[in-house]
Design a protein around this motif. Sequence first.
Motif, short mmCIF file in Angstrom:
data_model
loop_
_atom_site.label_atom_id
_atom_site.label_comp_id
_atom_site.label_asym_id
_atom_site.label_seq_id
_atom_site.Cartn_x
_atom_site.Cartn_y
_atom_site.Cartn_z
N LEU A 1 0.84 -1.20 0.00
CA LEU A 1 0.00 0.00 0.00
C LEU A 1 0.88 1.26 0.00
O LEU A 1 0.62 2.21 -0.74
N PHE A 2 1.91 1.24 0.84
CA PHE A 2 2.85 2.37 0.86
C PHE A 2 3.43 2.60 -0.54
O PHE A 2 3.45 3.73 -1.04
N ALA A 3 3.91 1.51 -1.15
CA ALA A 3 4.58 1.62 -2.46
C ALA A 3 3.63 2.13 -3.54
O ALA A 3 4.01 2.93 -4.39
N PHE A 4 2.37 1.67 -3.49
CA PHE A 4 1.38 2.09 -4.49
C PHE A 4 1.17 3.60 -4.45
O PHE A 4 1.20 4.28 -5.49
N VAL A 5 0.95 4.14 -3.26
CA VAL A 5 0.69 5.58 -3.12
C VAL A 5 1.92 6.39 -3.54
O VAL A 5 1.81 7.39 -4.25
N GLU A 6 3.11 5.94 -3.12
CA GLU A 6 4.33 6.68 -3.44
C GLU A 6 4.62 6.68 -4.94
O GLU A 6 5.05 7.69 -5.50
N LYS A 7 4.36 5.56 -5.60
CA LYS A 7 4.58 5.47 -7.05
C LYS A 7 3.59 6.39 -7.78
O LYS A 7 3.97 7.11 -8.71
N TRP A 8 2.33 6.38 -7.34
CA TRP A 8 1.31 7.20 -7.99
C TRP A 8 1.62 8.68 -7.85
O TRP A 8 1.53 9.45 -8.81
N PHE B 1 26.79 1.69 9.38
CA PHE B 1 25.84 1.09 8.44
C PHE B 1 25.88 1.88 7.14
O PHE B 1 26.45 2.97 7.07
N ARG B 2 25.23 1.33 6.10
CA ARG B 2 25.16 2.09 4.85
C ARG B 2 24.17 3.24 5.02
O ARG B 2 23.29 3.21 5.88
N SER B 3 24.31 4.23 4.18
CA SER B 3 23.47 5.43 4.29
C SER B 3 21.99 5.09 4.12
O SER B 3 21.63 4.19 3.34
N TYR B 4 21.14 5.81 4.85
CA TYR B 4 19.69 5.64 4.72
C TYR B 4 19.16 6.66 3.72
O TYR B 4 19.54 7.83 3.76
N THR B 5 18.31 6.21 2.81
CA THR B 5 17.73 7.10 1.80
C THR B 5 16.42 7.66 2.31
O THR B 5 15.43 6.93 2.44
N LEU B 6 16.42 8.94 2.62
CA LEU B 6 15.23 9.60 3.18
C LEU B 6 14.46 10.31 2.08
O LEU B 6 15.02 11.04 1.27
N ASN B 7 13.15 10.07 2.05
CA ASN B 7 12.25 10.79 1.17
C ASN B 7 11.21 11.47 2.05
O ASN B 7 10.54 10.81 2.85
N LEU B 8 11.06 12.79 1.91
CA LEU B 8 10.20 13.54 2.83
C LEU B 8 8.74 13.12 2.71
O LEU B 8 8.03 13.01 3.72
N PHE B 9 8.27 12.88 1.47
CA PHE B 9 6.88 12.45 1.32
C PHE B 9 6.65 11.10 1.98
O PHE B 9 5.64 10.89 2.65
N ARG B 10 7.61 10.17 1.79
CA ARG B 10 7.48 8.86 2.42
C ARG B 10 7.39 8.99 3.94
O ARG B 10 6.58 8.33 4.58
N LEU B 11 8.21 9.85 4.49
CA LEU B 11 8.21 10.07 5.95
C LEU B 11 6.84 10.57 6.43
O LEU B 11 6.26 10.03 7.37
N VAL B 12 6.31 11.58 5.74
CA VAL B 12 5.03 12.19 6.15
C VAL B 12 3.87 11.23 5.90
O VAL B 12 3.00 11.03 6.75
N TRP B 13 3.83 10.63 4.70
CA TRP B 13 2.69 9.78 4.31
C TRP B 13 2.60 8.53 5.19
O TRP B 13 1.53 8.19 5.69
#
Length: 488
Positions: free
Chosen positions: A353-360, A382-394
Amino acid sequence: MKMGGDAAVQYHHNNNQVFDISLDVGPVHPSKCFDDDGRIKRKGNFWTASAHIITAVIGSGVLSLAWAIAQLGWVAGPIMMLLFSFVTYYTSSLLADCYRSGDPVTGKRNYTYMDAVRSNLGGAKVKLCGFIQYLNLFGISIGYTIGASISMMAIKRSNCFHQSGGQNPCHISSNPYMIIFGVTEIILSQIPDFDQLWWLSILAAVMSFTYSSIGLGLGIAQVAENGKFMGSLTGISIGAVTETQKIWRSFQALGDIAFAYAYSIILIEIQDSIRSPPSEAKTMKKATVFSVAVTTVFYMLCGCMGYAAFGDNAPGNLLTGFGFYNPYWLLDIANAAIVVHLVGAYQVYCQPLFAFVEKWVAQQWPDNEFFTKEIKVPIPGFRSYTLNLFRLVWRTTFVVLTTLISMLLPFFNDIVGILGALGFWPLTVFFPVEMYISQKKIPKWSTKWICLQVLSLTCLIISIAAAAGSIAGVVLDLKVYKPFKTSY
């Protein structure tokens, strides 16, 4: 630039944003680092797929099976469980063949359930499938929040009751525990992709075996203490409940069993994490056979021993039926295992569900940095974390919303029944059957076509009955319920 069956020319702008523009250029020869669709090589196998399935299937639904058998009795209860397991296995095998369109080894990949429906059926059915699937995933997240809070409260009450020597009834609110669960999910929901959840699924699968085994062991001990098997051939008798209640409860029991087997909803997403060769469908079918067989054995043992231990008084949540008996620490371990399992299962179900909304969103607003910009956050060791602001909020907003709804409607058994009823027929039976008919070009009115339609129609009738029974249960619960004030 990378190319494959579905995408990908990437444009790098000087603000370091990356935009994917889909080009259907056909499959290319896979390399050591990339699969035939240009994506980073998948690493999943039989065991990780089995772990995902077991995490999804042996959920909190196993705890309601003793209650379900109590409504149906020693004859109908086990028979219905076996029938549901067979239908789930059969339709899951049909669905596994839909991961690739055309050739089962080199055909175009369908990354999600909706993609599979789009490739095989198209039209309005795609939107209908998406609506049902994502509504169901949303509902399951609510059910798991409720289930986890009940187990956390059971630990607290058990310790409280033990310390007071049985003098304190220990009534507590479920709300703080739902909030604790929600905060945990907010953190874990920031894991970007489904295929990065393998470790959480394996941990959750181990936990599911842990609490199922404890429930089974306590059921056997209770039977030994009683000196006999409780229960009857036809289940809870008229008199203990009214005739109408017997009917509604029997229907609800079907919904509970359907929910306990529901994982087709995320089958394609699990299959998309599997490496090849051999073909993904082949590995997925093996994982399905293994996982459904293992879960059915556990279900039969837990459900039947729970009914044998408590008879018609079998509780909606098996572990709560043992009350605060010694060894109370064993029940604490079982309930803690449930919580850990549901933490993982919540993610397994919500990631699609997360992936569907983010892709759309990324497709709708490709130039908006809030939706598309990826920020590398270094993590020492650890390896770097990839942060996306929309993903964080949504994702945070999603978890907060499901937690609030759970606090409003904490009816575990009835919610489980409704979810099972809503998702079982369309997602586990109807779409896999229709896609299989379309893919294999099975002639209308042929023997095989008729058999598949009869299977689909039978499951539709069961789903309608189960939904009606569960809704009736929620209506009864609401008559005595006060929002945000429920205590146990």
